[in-house]
Design an enzyme around this catalytic site. Sequence first.
Site, short mmCIF file in Angstrom:
data_model
loop_
_atom_site.label_atom_id
_atom_site.label_comp_id
_atom_site.label_asym_id
_atom_site.label_seq_id
_atom_site.Cartn_x
_atom_site.Cartn_y
_atom_site.Cartn_z
N LYS A 1 0.81 -1.22 0.00
CA LYS A 1 0.00 0.00 0.00
C LYS A 1 0.84 1.27 0.00
O LYS A 1 0.52 2.24 -0.70
CB LYS A 1 -0.96 -0.02 1.19
CG LYS A 1 -2.01 -1.12 1.06
CD LYS A 1 -2.97 -1.13 2.23
CE LYS A 1 -3.96 -2.28 2.07
NZ LYS A 1 -4.94 -2.32 3.17
N ASP B 1 -10.29 1.61 2.23
CA ASP B 1 -10.09 0.91 3.50
C ASP B 1 -10.61 1.71 4.69
O ASP B 1 -11.26 1.16 5.59
CB ASP B 1 -8.60 0.62 3.74
CG ASP B 1 -8.12 -0.63 3.04
OD1 ASP B 1 -8.95 -1.50 2.73
OD2 ASP B 1 -6.91 -0.72 2.79
#
Length: 272
Positions: free
Chosen positions: A74, A112
Site C-alpha cells: 500500500k 479501507d
Amino acid sequence: MSPHWSQAEPGDYAVIGDPIDHSLSPRMHSAAYRADGLNHAYRAIRVPAGEVSEALPALQAKGYRGLNVTVPLKEEVFAYVREQGWRVSPSDLEYGAVNTLLLAERTALNTDVLGFLRTLQAQAVTPGASVLLLGAGGTARALLVGLVRAGYRVAAWNRTPERLTTLIAELQLPISPLTHPDPAGVEAVINTTSASLTGEAVSVPWEGRPILAYDVAYAQTLTPFLASAQAAGCRVTDGRAMLVEQGAMAYEAWLRRPAPRAAMLKALDEHF
C-alpha cells in the site's frame, strides 16, 4: 498458487500483494459479478515488494482495468502513483496509502478507511471512544489518520517502537505511543500488524476486559490475536466486514453501479 504478475493471465480486475493466496477478494468480487450478471474476471496476483513500478503497467497491458492493493504494497503503490501524477483525493493523500486503482483513469483511492470506520461503528465503538491500534505499516497509517479525523481518542503500539515514533511525528496527530500494548481504558484494540498473516501472536494483556478486539486480517479460524482476546472474554471481529465494505466501494468506483453487498458477504460466509 497465485501467479507472479509476469505470468498472470489476462483479466479485468485483481488484487495484488505478497502473500496473496489467502485473499478472499476473488471469491467476493466474482460473486458480485454473478449477482449483477457481469462476465468479468477477478484474480489474485502476486506482486512482491519492490516490483510495483514494473507490475502495474504490465497488468494494464494485459487488460486489467482495476486493482485492489493489499500488504505489503500500500505504501509502495502510494509512492508510485504520486510520482506518476495519478489523481488522488486530498483526504486519501493524507492517509498516505491507497488500496484501489483505476488504471486507465490513473486514479487511486483509499476505500479501507471509510470501510473500516463503518464496521467499527457497527460494533458500537463510536467517535469519542478511546481505541488502541497495533502496527505502524501502511494500513496503520491510514487508519490512525481516519480514526483521529473521525473523533476517536487514539493510542498506538508497534513491535518496532522507532518506526511508530517516526510515523506519529510525521502525521502530527494527537496519538499516544505506548511501550506495551496495554488495553486499559480503551473500548477497542485494533490489530493491523502482519502477525496474523504469519500465524504469530500479538501478546496483549486482556485481563478479562470486555472490550472489542478487531483484527483487520481474516482467516479460516480465529487469528491468534482474536483467539487470545476471545479466551479472555472480549468481543471479537475479523476483517471480513471491512473486506466487504471496502470491496463494495471499489466495485462501485470501477463499475459505476451499486455493489451487491449481500451477495459479497454471502460468498465470504459460505467460505467460512
